[in-house]
Motif scaffolding. Structure first.
Motif, mmCIF file in Angstrom:
data_model
loop_
_atom_site.group_PDB
_atom_site.id
_atom_site.type_symbol
_atom_site.label_atom_id
_atom_site.label_comp_id
_atom_site.label_asym_id
_atom_site.label_seq_id
_atom_site.Cartn_x
_atom_site.Cartn_y
_atom_site.Cartn_z
ATOM 1 N N LEU A 65 25.163 4.650 -30.600
ATOM 2 C CA LEU A 65 25.945 5.538 -29.741
ATOM 3 C C LEU A 65 25.155 6.630 -29.373
ATOM 4 C CD1 LEU A 65 29.392 4.886 -31.397
ATOM 5 C CD2 LEU A 65 28.302 3.616 -29.694
ATOM 6 N N ASN A 66 25.447 7.090 -28.216
ATOM 7 C CA ASN A 66 24.870 8.385 -28.002
ATOM 8 C C ASN A 66 25.796 9.516 -28.627
ATOM 9 O OD1 ASN A 66 27.029 9.117 -26.146
ATOM 10 N ND2 ASN A 66 25.868 7.939 -24.670
ATOM 11 N N SER A 67 25.385 10.847 -28.193
ATOM 12 C CA SER A 67 26.175 11.910 -29.056
ATOM 13 C C SER A 67 27.574 12.139 -28.595
ATOM 14 C CB SER A 67 25.343 13.369 -28.821
ATOM 15 O OG SER A 67 25.086 13.577 -27.611
ATOM 16 N N THR A 68 27.693 11.954 -27.416
ATOM 17 C CA THR A 68 28.924 12.094 -26.721
ATOM 18 C C THR A 68 29.892 10.766 -27.246
ATOM 19 O OG1 THR A 68 28.151 12.969 -24.594
ATOM 20 C CG2 THR A 68 30.345 12.044 -24.612
ATOM 21 N N GLU A 69 29.562 9.626 -27.356
ATOM 22 C CA GLU A 69 30.226 8.612 -27.984
ATOM 23 C C GLU A 69 30.493 8.974 -29.436
ATOM 24 O OE1 GLU A 69 28.605 4.933 -24.960
ATOM 25 O OE2 GLU A 69 27.568 5.648 -26.723
ATOM 26 N N VAL A 70 29.494 9.389 -30.202
ATOM 27 C CA VAL A 70 29.771 9.761 -31.544
ATOM 28 C C VAL A 70 30.699 10.669 -31.554
ATOM 29 C CG1 VAL A 70 28.697 10.824 -33.500
ATOM 30 C CG2 VAL A 70 27.549 9.261 -32.174
ATOM 31 N N GLN A 71 31.034 11.822 -30.777
ATOM 32 C CA GLN A 71 32.073 12.701 -30.780
ATOM 33 C C GLN A 71 33.440 12.233 -30.544
ATOM 34 O OE1 GLN A 71 31.099 15.941 -28.082
ATOM 35 N NE2 GLN A 71 29.351 16.731 -29.469
ATOM 36 N N LEU A 72 33.579 11.272 -29.623
ATOM 37 C CA LEU A 72 34.743 10.577 -29.326
ATOM 38 C C LEU A 72 35.033 9.848 -30.319
ATOM 39 C CD1 LEU A 72 33.930 9.427 -25.579
ATOM 40 C CD2 LEU A 72 35.430 11.333 -26.215
ATOM 41 N N MET A 73 34.332 9.218 -30.999
ATOM 42 C CA MET A 73 34.524 8.084 -32.339
ATOM 43 C C MET A 73 35.140 9.157 -33.234
ATOM 44 S SD MET A 73 34.765 5.296 -33.470
ATOM 45 C CE MET A 73 33.906 4.070 -32.289
#
Length: 294
Positions: A65-73
């Motif tokens: 996952l990219n950084s944005t997807e990690v934050q969303l998770m």
């Protein structure tokens, strides 16, 4: 005038059946002492199980996952009511942890960059094994989650042993309380029997049933107060000086709710209640059996 008579007769009742009163007070003393010790040990056992449950990690392994997807998770996991905290372990951090755990031999493997990023979750303390398992199943359905791992067998063992401990301790505690109440009951019964002629005479001159019972209730309360006070002193001395002196590691265990006086006060109140209830039980039953209407 009636209050003075009730208190005087309550104290006098302790002297009329001295052996029975001493037996009753000793039994109350042993009962509330054992209850206090059981409660203290049970409370500390509960704290230990809570600590063990917190050490059982739920680890959520992620896809790439990219950084944005990690934050969303991270936000989605945080919003879950069963999650009280989390920490993110990046792929680089996972490789460092792997090298630390496996030494120099693990450096070559770690360089293969096969370790995924993950979240380590802190689960709500009062969650049962079934609730944790349900939470894991739910997180497994999240998009971007590769796998969720936790030691279910260890959690099941902790929960099972804790339930067994509290059931066994509760059964012993109830048995001890019943025995103590029966002994108080028998003591007050003997006192009532010794005063049976006086009780009948008092009824003939108009004494109410409640007035006749009050001295016996005072006697039961006094028995509980004396027994509870002695038990409280022993429990405090045992856990504050005795056991820590011989086993210093016990000294780090906390008192229930953080203060010694909660347990000590509870012991005294429990003993008073047992004395009052046992005397009330006997007074109601045997005064009625003597033909005194209620």
């Amino acid at each position: 005038m009636s209050i003075g008579y009730v208190i005087k007769e309550g104290f006098a009742g302790l002297g009329r059946a001295r052996l029975a009163a001493l037996t009753s007070m000793f039994s109350l003393f042993i009962a509330v002492l054992l209850i206090g010790v059981l409660f203290r040990l049970g409370y500390n056992a509960y704290e230990v199980t809570q600590l063990l449950q917190q050490q059982v990690e739920v680890e959520v392994f992620l896809d790439d996952l990219n950084s944005t997807e990690v934050q969303l998770m991270e936000g989605r996991l945080t919003e879950n009511p069963g999650v009280t905290g989390l920490s993110y372990i990046s792929k680089d951090s996972a490789a460092q942890v792997f090298q630390q755990e496996f030494g120099t031999g693990g450096e070559a493997i770690a360089e293969l960059d096969f370790l995924p990023a993950s979240f380590r979750l802190v689960i709500t303390e009062d969650y049962t094994v079934a609730q944790v398992d349900s939470l894991v199943q739910e997180i497994n359905t999240y998009e971007g989650v590769d796998e969720v791992r936790f030691n279910m067998a260890l959690l099941q063992m902790i929960e099972s042993r804790t339930d067994t401990l509290f059931m066994f301790g509760g059964a012993i505690g109830i048995f001890i309380l019943l025995v103590a109440m029966i002994l108080v009951f028998n003591t007050i019964r003997l006192t009532i029997y010794a005063k049976r002629d006086l009780i009948k005479a008092m009824k003939l001159v108009g004494a109410t049933n409640a007035f006749i019972r009050r001295p016996f209730l005072v006697e039961g309360i006094l028995q509980g107060l004396i027994a509870g006070g002695l038990a409280a002193v022993v429990v405090y001395s045992l856990f504050y000086w005795g056991i820590p002196y011989f086993m210093p590691q016990i000294g780090v265990l906390s008192w229930p709710f953080g203060k010694w006086y909660y347990l000590v006060g509870g012991i005294i109140l429990l003993a008073i209640f047992l004395g009052w209830w046992g005397s009330r039980w006997a007074a109601h039953k045997f005064i009625k059996d003597m033909g005194v209407s209620s």
